[in-house]
Design a protein around this motif. Structure first.
Motif, short mmCIF file in Angstrom:
data_model
loop_
_atom_site.label_atom_id
_atom_site.label_comp_id
_atom_site.label_asym_id
_atom_site.label_seq_id
_atom_site.Cartn_x
_atom_site.Cartn_y
_atom_site.Cartn_z
N ILE A 22 0.82 -1.22 0.00
CA ILE A 22 0.00 0.00 0.00
C ILE A 22 0.85 1.27 0.00
N ALA A 23 2.17 1.13 -0.10
CA ALA A 23 3.06 2.28 0.03
C ALA A 23 2.70 3.41 -0.93
N ARG A 24 2.38 3.05 -2.18
CA ARG A 24 2.17 4.09 -3.21
C ARG A 24 0.92 4.93 -2.95
N VAL A 25 -0.03 4.42 -2.19
CA VAL A 25 -1.26 5.19 -1.90
C VAL A 25 -1.39 5.52 -0.41
N SER A 189 -6.58 1.21 -2.60
CA SER A 189 -5.25 0.59 -2.52
C SER A 189 -5.10 -0.63 -3.41
N ARG A 190 -6.19 -1.36 -3.64
CA ARG A 190 -6.14 -2.61 -4.39
C ARG A 190 -5.18 -3.62 -3.76
N SER A 191 -4.98 -3.47 -2.46
CA SER A 191 -4.03 -4.34 -1.76
C SER A 191 -4.58 -5.77 -1.66
N LYS A 192 -3.79 -6.72 -2.07
CA LYS A 192 -4.22 -8.12 -1.98
C LYS A 192 -4.22 -8.62 -0.55
N TYR A 193 -3.63 -7.83 0.36
CA TYR A 193 -3.57 -8.23 1.76
C TYR A 193 -4.71 -7.63 2.59
N ASN A 194 -5.60 -6.85 1.93
CA ASN A 194 -6.74 -6.27 2.64
C ASN A 194 -6.27 -5.48 3.86
N ALA A 195 -5.28 -4.60 3.62
CA ALA A 195 -4.61 -3.88 4.70
C ALA A 195 -5.56 -3.03 5.52
#
Length: 244
Positions: A22-25, A189-195
């Motif tokens: 998620i760093a980029r967002v 975020s589109r994070s696959k880890y569901n941060a």
């Protein structure tokens, strides 16, 4: 794929992977999800640190460097801030942000684990952290490291999410925190880890403001002050290391 159960173990490699995703967002979502309050929270944390203009400050779990930048604004030419984080993607983005803002000569960011800080004892007037100590695998050990590198008479400052006390506001906030925030975070975020489902879960599993004060005191800090902000959504804790 990491599950919420995996992430809540706080195993270092899992937390690194999640934050890297998620760093980029990260900055964008901090602003959106906090309704832009995050900047004022950091500013307040700096204010109650009572930092002198020539101080050396360490910001652990620095992320993209926002707390380090807030500290730098109250320092003069001899003051210095170091930001440390064990997620390389965050450190790289912090370096780019500092370069864009011409702050690279005032703030240095490094890859470092809060549980094993690469500094001598008593090196900094202030060690601070914003929204990061909750993610450290061993909370007490992380605070103890912050205490170790802080000089006698210096302060350890922790800005962290907390749980509102007012029952009416608490109900409204929890609906947002548990339902809406994860949805928006996942969408952007589109994070696959569901941060952003991990975030509320980690807050609800974290000690309350009084429990965190007890942890800080158990690490040797004295006169630990508690400052709830924005109806208790976040709390700033400030403890003093004994001695002069």
């Amino acid at each position: 794929m990491l599950t919420q159960t995996d992430l809540l173990t706080k195993k270092g490699v899992y937390i690194q992977q999640m934050f890297g995703s998620i760093a980029r967002v990260y900055d964008l979502l901090n602003t959106i999800l906090s309704f832009n309050f995050d900047k004022s929270w950091r500013k307040f944390a700096v204010k109650v640190s009572n930092v002198t203009p020539d101080a050396k400050v360490l910001d652990v779990c620095t992320g993209t460097g926002d707390l380090a930048i807030a500290y730098s604004r109250v320092l003069n030419g001899s003051g210095r801030v170091i930001g440390s984080d064990f997620c390389h993607e965050m450190v790289r983005l912090a370096e780019l942000k500092l370069k864009r803002r011409n702050l690279s000569d005032k703030i240095k960011v490094i890859d470092a684990d809060t549980l094993r800080l690469p500094f001598r004892d008593n090196s900094f007037q202030v060690s601070g952290v914003a929204f990061g100590i909750r993610n450290v695998a061993d909370l007490r050990a992380g605070i103890a490291e912050m205490v170790r590198i802080t000089a006698p008479g210096g302060r350890v400052v922790i800005l962290e999410f907390s749980q509102p006390i007012n029952p009416v506001f608490k109900g409204i906030y929890y609906f947002y925190f548990k339902k809406i925030l994860p949805f928006i975070g996942r969408l952007i975020s589109r994070s696959k880890y569901n941060a952003y489902s991990y975030l509320p879960s980690s807050v609800l599993n974290f000690p309350d403001r009084y429990g965190l004060r007890t942890q800080m005191e158990s690490c040797g800090l004295e006169d630990v002050k508690i400052y709830p902000k924005t109806l208790g959504i976040v709390t700033v804790h400030v403890g003093t290391k004994p001695g002069n």
